[in-house]
Design an enzyme around this catalytic site. Structure first.
Site, PDB file in Angstrom:
ATOM      1  CB  VAL A   9      -0.980   0.036   1.204  1.00 51.88           C
ATOM      2  CG1 VAL A   9      -2.026  -1.063   1.086  1.00 51.88           C
ATOM      3  CG2 VAL A   9      -0.246  -0.057   2.526  1.00 51.88           C
ATOM      4  CB  SER A  10       0.482   4.495  -1.551  1.00 56.82           C
ATOM      5  OG  SER A  10       0.355   3.868  -2.798  1.00 56.82           O
TER       6      SER A  10
END
Length: 178
Positions: A9-10
């Site tokens: 995930v970012s």
């Protein structure tokens, strides 16, 4: 043939659980995960760990193609590196694998779409910020870390590693703020 999962995930605010559960359900004995932007491969330590670990016949599995990267070149480089080691890459949504010839074509097209999507998102974001600035409502992004708490932990004698673990950020982020 071992299946090795990779989840990403970012930001630290986002949740990896959905990807982790899906990869385990797909039979991935090993799952590596990280919270870092997919805009480039820089700093993606878990991906850098997974790739050399692959052996002939292994399968690198991701839930979506954009988990490997947002730039077509990065995605294709990951696929190429996996294949150089005799491994394949499988994307679960939509289900595409590099085991077949069409898999390469589909992954290339999907990589190009992911890159275009990222550019469109950035363009819309810039336009939105410009509009908000024009009417005087843009105040900038919100800070994700409590800098005062970070400084208080530092003043209390805690080192960068402890501070990073306490606040859920990287040591580099702690060093930058200090």
């Amino acid at each position: 043939m071992p299946r090795i999962g990779y989840a990403r995930v970012s930001t630290i605010d986002q949740d990896l659980d959905v990807q982790l559960v899906r990869l385990k359900a797909e039979g991935c004995a090993i799952v590596r995960s990280e919270k870092i932007s997919g805009a480039s491969r820089d700093g993606r330590a878990e991906l850098a760990t997974v790739l050399p670990f692959l052996r002939p016949g292994d399968e690198l599995v991701v839930t979506r193609l954009d988990r490997l990267g947002r730039e077509t070149r990065d995605v294709l480089n990951v696929v190429h590196e996996a294949e150089q080691l005799g491994a394949s890459v499988t994307v679960l949504d939509p289900h595409v694998s590099t085991r077949g010839e069409m898999g390469h074509v589909v992954l290339t097209v999907l990589g190009m779409v992911a890159q275009m999507e990222r550019r469109f998102i950035k363009e819309r974001q810039r336009e939105g910020i410009a509009r908000a600035k024009g009417v005087g409502v843009y105040t900038g992004g919100q800070r994700r870390l409590d800098r005062e708490r970070l400084r208080a932990l530092h003043a209390a004698g805690h080192g960068p590693s402890v501070i990073a673990a306490t606040l859920g950020c990287s040591r580099m982020h702690v060093y930058r703020i200090l």
